[in-house]
Design a protein around this motif. Sequence first.
Motif, mmCIF file in Angstrom:
data_model
loop_
_atom_site.group_PDB
_atom_site.id
_atom_site.type_symbol
_atom_site.label_atom_id
_atom_site.label_comp_id
_atom_site.label_asym_id
_atom_site.label_seq_id
_atom_site.Cartn_x
_atom_site.Cartn_y
_atom_site.Cartn_z
ATOM 1 N N ARG A 144 0.847 -1.192 0.000
ATOM 2 C CA ARG A 144 0.000 0.000 0.000
ATOM 3 C C ARG A 144 0.883 1.244 0.000
ATOM 4 O O ARG A 144 1.918 1.282 0.657
ATOM 5 N N VAL A 145 0.472 2.224 -0.779
ATOM 6 C CA VAL A 145 1.265 3.441 -0.916
ATOM 7 C C VAL A 145 0.341 4.635 -0.703
ATOM 8 O O VAL A 145 -0.718 4.730 -1.335
ATOM 9 N N SER A 146 0.730 5.523 0.182
ATOM 10 C CA SER A 146 -0.095 6.704 0.422
ATOM 11 C C SER A 146 0.138 7.721 -0.691
ATOM 12 O O SER A 146 1.282 8.009 -1.048
ATOM 13 N N VAL A 147 -0.939 8.250 -1.248
ATOM 14 C CA VAL A 147 -0.790 9.146 -2.405
ATOM 15 C C VAL A 147 -1.135 10.602 -2.098
ATOM 16 O O VAL A 147 -1.027 11.453 -2.964
ATOM 17 N N ASN A 148 -1.541 10.881 -0.877
ATOM 18 C CA ASN A 148 -1.945 12.251 -0.549
ATOM 19 C C ASN A 148 -0.762 13.215 -0.696
ATOM 20 O O ASN A 148 0.313 12.957 -0.178
ATOM 21 N N GLU A 149 -1.013 14.311 -1.381
ATOM 22 C CA GLU A 149 -0.025 15.390 -1.520
ATOM 23 C C GLU A 149 1.354 14.929 -1.995
ATOM 24 O O GLU A 149 2.373 15.372 -1.483
ATOM 25 N N ARG A 150 1.379 13.990 -2.915
ATOM 26 C CA ARG A 150 2.666 13.578 -3.488
ATOM 27 C C ARG A 150 2.532 13.533 -5.002
ATOM 28 O O ARG A 150 1.446 13.275 -5.527
ATOM 29 N N SER A 151 3.634 13.751 -5.688
ATOM 30 C CA SER A 151 3.571 13.782 -7.157
ATOM 31 C C SER A 151 3.546 12.348 -7.702
ATOM 32 O O SER A 151 4.052 11.419 -7.050
ATOM 33 N N PRO A 152 2.979 12.180 -8.920
ATOM 34 C CA PRO A 152 2.962 10.848 -9.535
ATOM 35 C C PRO A 152 4.361 10.248 -9.629
ATOM 36 O O PRO A 152 4.554 9.055 -9.423
ATOM 37 N N LYS A 153 5.356 11.092 -9.910
ATOM 38 C CA LYS A 153 6.722 10.592 -10.066
ATOM 39 C C LYS A 153 7.234 10.023 -8.735
ATOM 40 O O LYS A 153 7.813 8.937 -8.682
ATOM 41 N N GLU A 154 7.003 10.778 -7.657
ATOM 42 C CA GLU A 154 7.425 10.320 -6.319
ATOM 43 C C GLU A 154 6.767 8.982 -5.973
ATOM 44 O O GLU A 154 7.410 8.069 -5.463
ATOM 45 N N ILE A 155 5.464 8.908 -6.257
ATOM 46 C CA ILE A 155 4.711 7.693 -5.914
ATOM 47 C C ILE A 155 5.206 6.511 -6.748
ATOM 48 O O ILE A 155 5.454 5.420 -6.222
ATOM 49 N N ALA A 156 5.380 6.763 -8.056
ATOM 50 C CA ALA A 156 5.846 5.682 -8.941
ATOM 51 C C ALA A 156 7.218 5.193 -8.493
ATOM 52 O O ALA A 156 7.498 3.981 -8.512
ATOM 53 N N THR A 157 8.056 6.102 -8.064
ATOM 54 C CA THR A 157 9.403 5.710 -7.632
ATOM 55 C C THR A 157 9.341 4.884 -6.344
ATOM 56 O O THR A 157 10.067 3.902 -6.190
ATOM 57 N N GLU A 158 8.425 5.260 -5.453
ATOM 58 C CA GLU A 158 8.275 4.441 -4.237
ATOM 59 C C GLU A 158 7.790 3.028 -4.589
ATOM 60 O O GLU A 158 8.291 2.034 -4.051
ATOM 61 N N ILE A 159 6.863 2.946 -5.515
ATOM 62 C CA ILE A 159 6.355 1.625 -5.920
ATOM 63 C C ILE A 159 7.492 0.792 -6.529
ATOM 64 O O ILE A 159 7.661 -0.382 -6.204
ATOM 65 N N GLU A 160 8.246 1.456 -7.372
ATOM 66 C CA GLU A 160 9.371 0.798 -8.048
ATOM 67 C C GLU A 160 10.343 0.183 -7.031
ATOM 68 O O GLU A 160 10.819 -0.932 -7.202
ATOM 69 N N ARG A 161 10.601 0.939 -5.975
ATOM 70 C CA ARG A 161 11.542 0.453 -4.961
ATOM 71 C C ARG A 161 10.969 -0.746 -4.197
ATOM 72 O O ARG A 161 11.705 -1.609 -3.744
ATOM 73 N N SER A 162 9.640 -0.760 -4.049
ATOM 74 C CA SER A 162 9.017 -1.828 -3.263
ATOM 75 C C SER A 162 8.844 -3.125 -4.034
ATOM 76 O O SER A 162 8.544 -4.154 -3.477
ATOM 77 N N ILE A 163 8.976 -3.020 -5.339
ATOM 78 C CA ILE A 163 8.692 -4.184 -6.190
ATOM 79 C C ILE A 163 9.947 -4.560 -6.937
ATOM 80 O O ILE A 163 10.678 -3.702 -7.378
ATOM 81 N N SER A 164 10.170 -5.857 -7.086
ATOM 82 C CA SER A 164 11.354 -6.216 -7.857
ATOM 83 C C SER A 164 11.011 -6.348 -9.333
ATOM 84 O O SER A 164 10.233 -7.214 -9.727
#
Length: 166
Positions: A144-164
């Motif tokens: 799960r990734v919190s998306v409030n007040e964050r840019s799509p790029k920041e969120i995508a990068t967090e997802i990328e780090r969490s997934i191999s």
Amino acid sequence: MTSIALIGYMGSGKSTIGCQLASQNHRKFIDLDNEITKFEGREIATIFAQEGEEYFRQVEEKMLNHFCEDNVIVATGGGIVMNQNSRDVLKNCFQTIWLEVSYSVVEERLQLDDTRPLWKQSKEQRQALFERRQGLYEECADIRVSVNERSPKEIATEIERSISFI
Ligand code: S3P
């Protein structure tokens, strides 16, 4: 490689973030609602009006199944978790990411929206639906990734780090 599914309430940014994630990782992006629209030859609102929600959920389930082994990034519709079979597919065939958004952010983002049939209900009904779905998103999500007040790029990068990405 397993496909990735983005789940979350209407307005959580599934399509925007899915597109960003796909382009950062050179993977194909699929918007499930667009696929349903193409397959049916009519808009989502028309399908709801002419056939009802139950029919829409069945088409949505078929479409989700179709992309499960395609190594793609899929933005689902916010209500996909209402269908038990779709929940099973999300749990068993996808890496599933829940874009967790607060209800106030959704209200702000969708204040002018008149395209989503279930957004046209009263505010109380929309909020009740939001509350009802939270547990279902949680049940299906690997991450799960919190998306409030964050840019799509920041969120995508967090997802990328969490997934191999293999
Ligand atoms: C729905 C969300 C919509 C679309 C349909 C039903 C829902 O997708 O699938 O209007 O039940 O929440 P978005 O989440 O992309 O708005």
